[in-house]
Enzyme design. Structure first.
Site, mmCIF file in Angstrom:
data_model
loop_
_atom_site.group_PDB
_atom_site.id
_atom_site.type_symbol
_atom_site.label_atom_id
_atom_site.label_comp_id
_atom_site.label_asym_id
_atom_site.label_seq_id
_atom_site.Cartn_x
_atom_site.Cartn_y
_atom_site.Cartn_z
ATOM 1 N N CYS A 1 0.817 -1.228 0.000
ATOM 2 C CA CYS A 1 0.000 0.000 0.000
ATOM 3 C C CYS A 1 0.845 1.270 0.000
ATOM 4 C CB CYS A 1 -0.933 0.003 1.200
ATOM 5 S SG CYS A 1 -1.871 -1.511 1.329
ATOM 6 N N HIS B 1 -3.226 6.695 2.747
ATOM 7 C CA HIS B 1 -3.687 5.410 2.217
ATOM 8 C C HIS B 1 -5.045 5.109 2.845
ATOM 9 C CE1 HIS B 1 -4.137 1.348 1.143
ATOM 10 N NE2 HIS B 1 -3.786 0.842 2.309
ATOM 11 N N ASN C 1 -10.006 -0.568 0.441
ATOM 12 C CA ASN C 1 -8.544 -0.506 0.397
ATOM 13 C C ASN C 1 -8.076 -1.026 -0.965
ATOM 14 O OD1 ASN C 1 -5.809 -0.978 0.632
ATOM 15 N ND2 ASN C 1 -5.924 -1.957 2.640
HETATM 16 N N1 ACO Z 1 -17.596 -8.959 10.134
HETATM 17 C C1 ACO Z 1 -17.942 -9.192 11.410
HETATM 18 N N2 ACO Z 1 -17.059 -9.449 12.377
HETATM 19 C C2 ACO Z 1 -15.763 -9.453 12.035
HETATM 20 C C3 ACO Z 1 -15.322 -9.214 10.719
HETATM 21 C C4 ACO Z 1 -16.312 -8.966 9.746
HETATM 22 N N3 ACO Z 1 -16.004 -8.721 8.456
HETATM 23 N N4 ACO Z 1 -13.971 -9.273 10.680
HETATM 24 C C5 ACO Z 1 -13.558 -9.537 11.942
HETATM 25 N N5 ACO Z 1 -14.640 -9.657 12.756
HETATM 26 C C6 ACO Z 1 -14.663 -9.943 14.181
HETATM 27 C C7 ACO Z 1 -13.446 -10.723 14.628
HETATM 28 O O1 ACO Z 1 -13.630 -12.102 14.405
HETATM 29 C C8 ACO Z 1 -13.405 -10.381 16.106
HETATM 30 O O2 ACO Z 1 -14.367 -11.177 16.777
HETATM 31 P P1 ACO Z 1 -14.030 -11.778 18.239
HETATM 32 O O3 ACO Z 1 -13.857 -10.559 19.114
HETATM 33 O O4 ACO Z 1 -15.234 -12.583 18.527
HETATM 34 O O5 ACO Z 1 -12.758 -12.552 18.068
HETATM 35 C C9 ACO Z 1 -13.908 -8.931 16.142
HETATM 36 O O6 ACO Z 1 -14.602 -8.725 14.906
HETATM 37 C C10 ACO Z 1 -12.814 -7.916 16.279
HETATM 38 O O7 ACO Z 1 -11.778 -8.251 15.389
HETATM 39 P P2 ACO Z 1 -10.479 -7.387 15.284
HETATM 40 O O8 ACO Z 1 -9.551 -7.995 14.264
HETATM 41 O O9 ACO Z 1 -9.927 -7.098 16.647
HETATM 42 O O10 ACO Z 1 -11.115 -6.043 14.698
HETATM 43 P P3 ACO Z 1 -10.407 -4.682 14.445
HETATM 44 O O11 ACO Z 1 -11.105 -3.640 15.177
HETATM 45 O O12 ACO Z 1 -8.906 -4.768 14.587
HETATM 46 O O13 ACO Z 1 -10.717 -4.450 12.902
HETATM 47 C C11 ACO Z 1 -9.564 -4.589 10.821
HETATM 48 C C12 ACO Z 1 -10.215 -5.361 11.937
HETATM 49 C C13 ACO Z 1 -10.636 -3.772 10.129
HETATM 50 C C14 ACO Z 1 -8.944 -5.564 9.828
HETATM 51 C C15 ACO Z 1 -8.473 -3.633 11.402
HETATM 52 O O14 ACO Z 1 -7.658 -4.355 12.279
HETATM 53 C C16 ACO Z 1 -7.624 -2.990 10.352
HETATM 54 O O15 ACO Z 1 -8.092 -2.145 9.591
HETATM 55 N N6 ACO Z 1 -6.319 -3.315 10.320
HETATM 56 C C17 ACO Z 1 -5.383 -2.683 9.423
HETATM 57 C C18 ACO Z 1 -5.536 -3.207 8.026
HETATM 58 C C19 ACO Z 1 -4.552 -2.547 7.147
HETATM 59 O O16 ACO Z 1 -4.525 -1.349 7.131
HETATM 60 N N7 ACO Z 1 -3.672 -3.282 6.412
HETATM 61 C C20 ACO Z 1 -2.546 -2.681 5.717
HETATM 62 C C21 ACO Z 1 -2.784 -2.347 4.314
HETATM 63 S S1 ACO Z 1 -3.278 -3.724 3.332
HETATM 64 C C22 ACO Z 1 -1.940 -4.140 2.257
HETATM 65 O O17 ACO Z 1 -0.819 -3.720 2.401
HETATM 66 C C23 ACO Z 1 -2.272 -5.109 1.171
#
Ligand code: ACO
Length: 328
Positions: free
Chosen positions: A115, A255, A285
């Site tokens: 990214c 980003h 994204n």
């Molecule tokens: N729908 C419903 N529930 C979900 C979903 C979904 N799509 N995805 C995850 N959950 C659940 C999880 O299972 C978890 O449940 P649990 O508490 O029962 O275990 C809960 O939601 C919380 O999960 P987290 O992973 O802690 O959620 P978080 O608030 O961290 O959000 C996310 C997840 C959106 C992926 C976030 O962590 C994020 O944006 N991370 C950064 C991503 C990123 O920027 N990547 C870099 C660029 S990508 C690249 O380089 C290709």
């Protein structure tokens, strides 16, 4: 690092027509529109059709940038495509785009910084212009992430989309300047965000397919925390190198990975909401493409005007991160 007298002459964009909504995703995996919107800020994303490759998206965005610059393809001297979803291992997507454009006088290459790829390409392209090696560069961030997205994994499939954003950079005699940039990476975090299958470590086989190794694997929570910290640190460095304060920024474009990450940077810099351009709700994204797409839209909407100070910041797989301050 500071760079002078490089201007973004024009920008271009292409996003596929097909829109995939959160409501449609509800039917594919155990998720909800409410979860996706509140946790990420994403409502829809664009998905390329079968047979449409990253170079097709990149080519179309490149054409728009060329037209807006009033240039013909044979005038191009350098083409850099930033992507983690190349058409194939080789030739590079840059070379494929060169051929599609008929840019016979350019040298073409790919950059893989996930990214952060758009900012890496901008920095690398600018260095070539600054040294006088080339007189112009077409940089394109382009991704067909839908082909490496695991549509059975709710943790990742709700996040990604396809698209391409391009820019033509040239030396400038006027207001345009790339005032500063900063790039960084830390390979020890590589296993937080990666695609394990198909390379020399795990060549494609029946097993790699059965074990779903050809899809993005991401440990989202730690990536989120590192992303916020690294984006803050890199942006501070670029501001310092440019001799500016957060207040001097006219428009910040980061980003587009998660609205909460964008908000964290905005609040760290104490910028008002109207100074931060966000379009994550429409495209999700799009990795290397996201900053290019946002920059183009902000210019088209006249949110960015010539002479404005633009801040860019990104992070991604690698892990990589980067920032730039541009006088537009
Ligand atoms: N729908 C419903 N529930 C979900 C979903 C979904 N799509 N995805 C995850 N959950 C659940 C999880 O299972 C978890 O449940 P649990 O508490 O029962 O275990 C809960 O939601 C919380 O999960 P987290 O992973 O802690 O959620 P978080 O608030 O961290 O959000 C996310 C997840 C959106 C992926 C976030 O962590 C994020 O944006 N991370 C950064 C991503 C990123 O920027 N990547 C870099 C660029 S990508 C690249 O380089 C290709």
């Amino acid at each position: 690092m500071s760079v002078a007298h490089i201007e973004i002459k024009s920008t271009g964009v292409y996003v596929p027509e097909k829109v995939l909504t959160n409501i449609e995703l509800e039917k594919m995996v155990d998720t909800s529109d409410e979860w996706i919107t509140s946790r990420t800020g994403i409502s829809t994303r664009r998905i390329a059709v079968d047979g449409e490759a990253t170079s097709d998206l990149a080519y179309k965005a490149g054409l728009v940038a060329l037209e807006k610059a009033g240039m013909t393809p044979d005038e191009l001297e350098l083409i850099i495509v930033a992507t983690i979803t190349p058409d194939m291992f080789f030739p590079s997507t840059g070379c494929i785009v060169q051929d599609k454009l008929g840019a016979k006088n350019a040298v073409a290459m790919d950059i893989n910084a996930a990214c952060s790829g758009y900012i890496f390409s901008l920095a690398i392209g600018s260095r070539f212009l600054e040294t006088g090696t080339y007189k112009n560069a077409l940089i394109i961030g382009a991704e067909k992430l839908s082909c490496i997205t695991d549509w059975k994994d709710r943790n990742t499939c709700v996040l990604f989309g396809d698209g391409a954003g391009a820019a033509i950079i040239t030396p400038s005699n006027g207001e345009g300047k790339l005032l500063a940039f900063d790039l960084g990476s830390d390979g020890s975090y590589g296993d937080l965000l990666y695609l394990p299958g198909g390379g020399s470590r795990n060549p494609a086989s029946k097993e790699t397919v059965e074990n779903r190794l050809h899809y993005i694997k991401m440990d989202g929570n730690p990536v989120f925390k590192i992303a916020v910290n690294k984006m803050m640190a890199t942006f501070k460095k670029s501001l310092k190198a440019a001799g500016l304060k957060p207040d001097d920024i006219s428009v910040l474009i980061t980003h587009q990975a998660n609205l909460r990450i964008i908000e964290a940077l905005r609040s760290f810099l104490k910028l008002p909401k109207e100074k931060v351009f966000v379009n994550i709700e429409k495209y999700g994204n799009t990795s290397a493409a996201s900053i290019g797409i946002a920059l183009h839209e902000a210019c088209e909407k006249k949110i960015i005007k010539r002479g404005d100070i633009i801040g860019l910041a990104a992070f991604g797989g690698g892990l990589t991160w980067g920032s730039a301050i541009i006088q537009y």
